[in-house]
Design a protein around this motif. Structure first.
Motif, short mmCIF file in Angstrom:
data_model
loop_
_atom_site.label_atom_id
_atom_site.label_comp_id
_atom_site.label_asym_id
_atom_site.label_seq_id
_atom_site.Cartn_x
_atom_site.Cartn_y
_atom_site.Cartn_z
N LEU A 1 71.61 -4.30 22.58
CA LEU A 1 70.31 -4.01 22.00
C LEU A 1 70.25 -2.56 21.53
CD1 LEU A 1 67.33 -4.97 21.55
CD2 LEU A 1 66.85 -4.01 23.82
N LEU A 2 69.91 -2.37 20.27
CA LEU A 2 69.70 -1.03 19.73
C LEU A 2 68.33 -0.98 19.06
CD1 LEU A 2 73.09 -0.07 18.01
CD2 LEU A 2 72.29 0.51 20.31
N CYS A 3 67.76 0.19 19.06
CA CYS A 3 66.51 0.45 18.36
C CYS A 3 66.78 1.42 17.22
CB CYS A 3 65.47 1.07 19.29
SG CYS A 3 64.90 -0.04 20.59
N LYS A 4 66.29 1.10 16.04
CA LYS A 4 66.34 2.04 14.93
C LYS A 4 64.94 2.63 14.84
CE LYS A 4 68.18 2.76 10.35
NZ LYS A 4 68.85 2.15 9.19
N GLU A 5 64.87 3.93 15.05
CA GLU A 5 63.58 4.58 15.21
C GLU A 5 63.49 5.84 14.36
OE1 GLU A 5 60.81 6.41 18.81
OE2 GLU A 5 62.76 5.57 19.28
N TYR A 6 62.32 6.05 13.76
CA TYR A 6 62.09 7.29 13.05
C TYR A 6 61.89 8.39 14.08
CZ TYR A 6 60.46 10.77 9.80
OH TYR A 6 60.35 11.93 9.05
N ARG A 7 62.77 9.40 14.03
CA ARG A 7 62.68 10.51 14.98
C ARG A 7 62.19 11.74 14.24
NH1 ARG A 7 62.74 8.38 19.98
NH2 ARG A 7 62.74 10.57 20.54
N MET A 8 61.03 12.19 14.61
CA MET A 8 60.36 13.28 13.89
C MET A 8 61.15 14.58 13.92
SD MET A 8 56.44 12.35 14.82
CE MET A 8 56.72 11.27 16.22
N ALA A 9 61.87 14.85 15.00
CA ALA A 9 62.60 16.11 15.12
C ALA A 9 63.74 16.23 14.11
CB ALA A 9 63.14 16.29 16.53
N VAL A 10 64.25 15.09 13.62
CA VAL A 10 65.33 15.13 12.63
C VAL A 10 64.90 14.58 11.28
CG1 VAL A 10 67.18 15.11 14.35
CG2 VAL A 10 66.32 12.94 13.45
N GLY A 11 63.70 14.01 11.20
CA GLY A 11 63.17 13.55 9.92
C GLY A 11 63.84 12.33 9.34
N GLU A 12 64.43 11.49 10.20
CA GLU A 12 65.09 10.28 9.70
C GLU A 12 65.16 9.23 10.80
OE1 GLU A 12 69.28 10.54 8.68
OE2 GLU A 12 69.50 12.25 10.02
N ARG A 13 65.51 8.02 10.39
CA ARG A 13 65.68 6.92 11.34
C ARG A 13 67.10 6.97 11.92
NH1 ARG A 13 61.60 3.45 11.10
NH2 ARG A 13 60.26 3.49 9.27
N ILE A 14 67.18 6.86 13.24
CA ILE A 14 68.49 6.83 13.89
C ILE A 14 68.53 5.66 14.88
CG2 ILE A 14 68.82 9.33 13.68
CD1 ILE A 14 68.46 9.31 16.83
N TYR A 15 69.75 5.25 15.21
CA TYR A 15 69.93 4.22 16.23
C TYR A 15 69.98 4.88 17.60
CZ TYR A 15 70.83 0.52 12.87
OH TYR A 15 70.69 -0.42 11.87
N ASN A 16 69.34 4.22 18.53
CA ASN A 16 69.26 4.74 19.89
C ASN A 16 69.04 3.57 20.83
OD1 ASN A 16 69.17 6.66 21.92
ND2 ASN A 16 67.29 7.62 21.21
N PHE A 17 69.23 3.79 22.11
CA PHE A 17 68.85 2.80 23.10
C PHE A 17 67.37 2.94 23.38
CE2 PHE A 17 73.39 3.48 24.42
CZ PHE A 17 73.83 2.23 24.02
N PRO A 18 66.70 1.88 23.81
CA PRO A 18 65.31 2.02 24.23
C PRO A 18 65.25 3.08 25.35
CG PRO A 18 65.96 -0.30 24.22
CD PRO A 18 67.20 0.50 23.99
N ALA A 19 64.23 3.90 25.30
CA ALA A 19 64.11 4.98 26.28
C ALA A 19 62.67 5.47 26.32
CB ALA A 19 65.05 6.14 25.90
N GLY A 20 62.35 6.18 27.38
CA GLY A 20 61.01 6.76 27.45
C GLY A 20 60.80 7.55 28.73
N LEU A 21 59.67 8.24 28.76
CA LEU A 21 59.33 9.09 29.89
C LEU A 21 58.86 8.26 31.09
CD1 LEU A 21 57.38 11.93 28.07
CD2 LEU A 21 59.71 12.01 28.96
N ILE A 22 59.14 8.79 32.26
CA ILE A 22 58.60 8.24 33.49
C ILE A 22 57.20 8.82 33.63
CG2 ILE A 22 58.82 8.22 36.01
CD1 ILE A 22 61.89 8.47 35.57
#
Length: 195
Positions: A68-89
Motif C-alpha cells: 500500500l502506497l499513498c500519493k500525497e501532495y506535500r506542501m513542503a516540497v510543492g509536489e505529489r510524492i509516494y509515501n506510506f500512510p503516516a500521522g501524528l500520535i
C-alpha cells in the motif's frame, strides 16, 4: 561535539524552531538549527525524549503480494510524492492531566482509516522508534508492518490530498524509476520489490 545550551527561536502551531549551541572538539562554538514537535525543550534531556511523535504504516494485502502506497501532495516540497500512510500520535484531551496520549497502535489504526479507508487487520512487526529527519529534527516515528484490508476510500481530511493504492512488485519497480518518494518509502520499496 559537546552540548552547551538550547534556545527557542520560534513557536509555530505544530513545530518549534530551536538553535542548539555546541562546542566542537577543538573548542570552537557551533550553532545548529533544529525543529521539534516538543515546544518545551530547555536542555539535552528534553531533546532526547523517548516518546514517539508519529506512526508509519507499511501495509501489505492479505496475499503479501501487494504493498500500500499513498500519493500525497506535500506542501513542503510543492509536489505529489509516494509515501506510506503516516500521522501524528494525538495528545490526550486538553485540560485532563491524567488522560494519556493516544498509543501508537490506536494512532496507526486511526491514521490508516483516515488516510485510506482501510482497516489494520494484523500487525506483524513493530520497529523501535526511529528518527524521521535526523538532519534537522528530533521527531521519532514508530513503524508498523502488517496487513490491511477493506475498501480504499479517499482521505476524510479536507487538508490532505491523498490517493491510496495497492501495487505489486513490478509496479513498485516502475514507480522507483519514474516517481518521487520519501526516503524511507523508497528504501523499503526497493528492497521489497527485488525479493
Amino acid at each position: 561535539m559537546e552540548f552547551e545550551s538550547i534556545e527557542k527561536i520560534h513557536q509555530g502551531k505544530f513545530i518549534t524552531r530551536y538553535d542548539i549551541h555546541y562546542k566542537t572538539v577543538s573548542g570552537k562554538p557551533k550553532t545548529y538549527e533544529m525543529i521539534s514537535r516538543n515546544p518545551d525543550i530547555t536542555g539535552l534531556k528534553d531533546m532526547l525524549e523517548k516518546k514517539p511523535h508519529a506512526v508509519v504504516m507499511i501495509m501489505h494485502d492479505c496475499t503479501g503480494q501487494k504493498l500500500l502506497l499513498c500519493k500525497e501532495y506535500r506542501m513542503a516540497v510543492g509536489e505529489r510524492i509516494y509515501n506510506f500512510p503516516a500521522g501524528l500520535i494525538d495528545p490526550g484531551p486538553a485540560g485532563k492531566l491524567d488522560a494519556p496520549d493516544e498509543d501508537w497502535e490506536e494512532a496507526a489504526r486511526r491514521e490508516l482509516r483516515e488516510e485510506t479507508g482501510l482497516s489494520l487487520m494484523r500487525i506483524d512487526e513493530v520497529w523501535k522508534p526511529s528518527y524521521s529527519a535526523v538532519g534537522f529534527s528530533n521527531e521519532r516515528n514508530v513503524v508498523v508492518l502488517g496487513v490491511a484490508g477493506g475498501e480504499i476510500r479517499p482521505s476524510d481530511s479536507e487538508v490532505e490530498e491523498i490517493q491510496a493504492q495497492w501495487f505489486d512488485k513490478k509496479q513498485i519497480r516502475e514507480i522507483l524509476k519514474d516517481e518521487r518518494l520519501s526516503a524511507r518509502t523508497q528504501t523499503y520499496c526497493a528492497m521489497w520489490s527485488r525479493q
